[in-house]
Write an enzyme that holds these catalytic residues in place. Structure first.
Site, PDB file in Angstrom:
ATOM      1  N   GLY A 218      13.888 -13.943  27.413  1.00 32.55           N
ATOM      2  CA  GLY A 218      13.750 -15.260  28.046  1.00 32.55           C
ATOM      3  C   GLY A 218      12.723 -15.994  27.012  1.00 32.55           C
ATOM      4  CB  SER A 219      11.059 -19.391  27.875  1.00 34.80           C
ATOM      5  OG  SER A 219      10.518 -18.823  28.808  1.00 34.80           O
ATOM      6  N   PRO A 220       9.429 -17.946  25.511  1.00 32.04           N
ATOM      7  CG  PRO A 220       9.241 -18.583  23.383  1.00 32.04           C
ATOM      8  CD  PRO A 220       9.954 -18.924  24.375  1.00 32.04           C
ATOM      9  CB  VAL A 222       9.031 -16.994  31.427  1.00 31.23           C
ATOM     10  CG1 VAL A 222       9.074 -15.698  32.604  1.00 31.23           C
ATOM     11  CG2 VAL A 222       9.452 -18.223  32.188  1.00 31.23           C
ATOM     12  N   GLY A 223       7.571 -15.396  29.081  1.00 27.91           N
ATOM     13  CA  GLY A 223       7.147 -14.071  28.230  1.00 27.91           C
ATOM     14  C   GLY A 223       5.465 -13.687  28.222  1.00 27.91           C
ATOM     15  CD  GLU A 240      14.390  -8.552  21.879  1.00 21.76           C
ATOM     16  OE1 GLU A 240      14.615  -9.522  21.214  1.00 21.76           O
ATOM     17  OE2 GLU A 240      14.606  -7.113  21.680  1.00 21.76           O
ATOM     18  CB  CYS A 274      17.966 -16.611  21.874  1.00 21.95           C
ATOM     19  SG  CYS A 274      18.984 -15.207  21.366  1.00 21.95           S
TER      20      CYS A 274
END
Ligand code: NAD
Length: 494
Positions: A218-220, A222-223, A240, A274
């Site tokens: 997902g997105s940085p 939320v990462g 990822e 992505c």
């Protein structure tokens, strides 16, 4: 007996202790997913001790489900979610999972074998091994943009490595999630693989549990939340993530081929990919030709009206549609040059393939990950400019180079950092399971695909077997002059 004490009982029977959370058990008991988690934990050694043939059987069942039983249902689900063309579902969702399974089938036996490594002379009398043991109970959280591929792809690696798994797909593609849930329910018991649907709160609750490994795509932004939650239990993570992936085109490039490939890479899935080229850094001498080719290739790929084309999908929801159209609106007012496209239709979340020159550096187009069908192009005259520009940003997930000039290619490769990429193409690196897939820092931590995916879901357990009296056995107390001489020798020669 309530479900908690039943689960605790199961754990004792299996020889495992219940979750050790330093007295935080009560907090976990209230978690709606605690029951599934505990059943998977109780079952973990059974699953972890399966043979490669047993694991292959499960992968084969997943393959049949995707290839035969549920193929049409999956296509229809993704069409319902964002009008994804059937062919694109076959190519970008089903095919990568099938090849991941095929690759695992060819290699799993050797991946699971204890790997013998050299033992230094000083440790004479022993041999040394690496055993890939399963991480344990794993959580896979996936995004909406390739929901099948990015949920079942990591699942293949997790199963191959002998884990139990809870899957949490994105709430934004509910039709795809529903069919995936049917597949998982048909193929697995809940104490081995379970899929839970739902909103962000579902992921938040899952993240409170002490998983052995969390695989997040997902997105940085939320990462970072995932990594923080993982730190509470020291769960290992594979992240990822995304970001802005640049494409450099130098003056030597075959421009027609480059434009064709970039259009394929950027407008497949309507740019919601992505590793799609986020923006292009183009040698200034190519601007006019690039624009002409862009217009003619878009017409060729999607006919004159992309909106009518059966080969072009939609933006996943209104929120993302409004985010993307705000970029176009901004471009109309900040001096950018919209050289092609720019139209949209809210009734259908349709955005025309759009080409933009001269977007100001502080515009959203140049700052945010675009994740949609808008391609900004920035011109340069000296190769150092794109290199410096890329290095002024976070490390990208992918970097693409179009050039025939070996010196230029090597210079860019040596002087930039990225998770992956291609020379004279894009996206293809994702499809070769011999290559590790993943980002670096802001674009990701850890790797997936093939053996790298198997490793992500495995702990490399080191062990030695002592066969005879070893050299180190001579070095126990009491320490004598003779032993001092032996140690001196060891320090000198080994
Ligand atoms: P996202 O980060 O918003 O959501 C991904 C998942 O996280 C979803 O299942 C969602 O339910 C969950 N989630 C969202 N907010 C959460 C929170 N606060 N706490 C816990 N879980 C939460 O990403 P997205 O919009 O689904 O996907 C787009 C992003 O994913 C882009 O940045 C893209 O580059 C990236 N991406 C990366 C890869 C890769 O392989 N590196 C692949 C696809 C997408």
């Amino acid at each position: 007996m309530n479900s908690f004490s039943k689960n605790t009982d199961e754990l004792h029977k299996s020889g495992l202790s219940p979750i050790n959370t330093n007295g935080k058990m009560e907090e976990l008991e209230d978690n709606p997913f605690y029951g599934i988690f505990n059943r998977q934990k109780a079952n973990q050694l059974n699953i972890g001790n399966t043979t490669y043939k047993e694991r292959l059987k499960k992968l084969e069942a997943l393959k049949n489900a995707l290839e035969v039983d549920y193929k049409q249902k999956l296509r229809e689900a993704l069409y319902a979610d964002f009008k994804k063309p059937f062919l694109e579902t076959d190519l970008t969702e089903i095919y990568p999972v099938l090849t991941e399974i095929k690759f695992a089938k060819s290699n799993l036996k050797s991946w699971m074998k204890d790997q013998k490594v050299d033992t230094p002379l000083a440790l004479l009398g022993a041999s040394s091994y690496i055993k890939h043991e399963p991480k344990g109970v794993c959580l896979i959280i996936s995004p909406w943009n390739f929901p099948i591929n990015l949920t079942f792809g990591p699942l293949v690696s997790a199963i191959a490595a002998g884990n139990t798994v809870i899957l949490k797909p994105s709430e934004m593609t509910p039709n795809a999630s529903k069919v995936m849930s049917e597949i998982i329910t048909a193929l697995f018991n809940e104490d081995e693989v379970a899929l839970v649907e739902g909103q962000v709160e579902v992921a938040e609750n899952l993240l409170k549990l002490p998983f052995n490994h969390i695989f997040f795509t997902g997105s940085p932004q939320v990462g970072k939340i995932v990594m923080k939650a993982a730190s509470k239990h020291l769960s290992s993570v594979t992240l990822e993530l995304g970001g802005k992936s640049p494409t450099i085109i130098d003056a030597s490039a075959n421009l027609e081929k480059a434009v064709e490939k970039i259009i394929f890479g950027k407008f497949t899935n309507a740019g919601q990919t992505c590793i799609a080229p986020d923006y292009v850094l183009l040698h200034s001498s190519l601007k006019e030709k690039f624009t002409t080719l862009f217009k003619s290739k878009i017409a060729e790929f999607y006919s004159d009206q992309a909106e009518q084309s059966e080969s072009y999908c939609r933006i996943v929801n209104q929120k993302h549609f409004e985010r993307l159209t705000s970029y176009i609106e901004e471009a109309k007012h900040n001096g950018s040059n919209i050289a092609s496209g720019g139209a949209f239709n809210a009734s259908d979340n349709y955005i025309e393939p759009t080409l933009v020159f001269e977007a100001p550096e502080d515009s959203k187009l140049m700052q945010d990950e675009i994740f949609g069908p808008i391609l900004p192009v920035k011109l340069y005259s000296n190769l150092q400019e794109p290199v410096d520009y890329i290095n002024s940003k976070e490390k990208p997930l992918a970097l693409y180079i179009y050039s025939k000039n070996k010196k230029h290619i090597n210079y860019i490769m040596d002087n930039t950092r990225a998770g992956s990429g291609c020379v004279n193409h894009n996206l293809l690196q994702f499809l070769n399971h011999n290559l590790p897939f993943g980002g670096s820092n802001n674009s990701g931590i850890g790797k997936s695909h093939g053996f790298f995916g198997f490793e992500a879901f495995s702990n490399r357990r080191a062990f030695m077997k002592q066969h005879t009296i070893g050299a180190t056995d001579l070095l126990r107390p009491p320490y004598t002059n003779f032993k001092q001489k032996l140690i001196d020798l060891t320090l000198k020669w080994f």
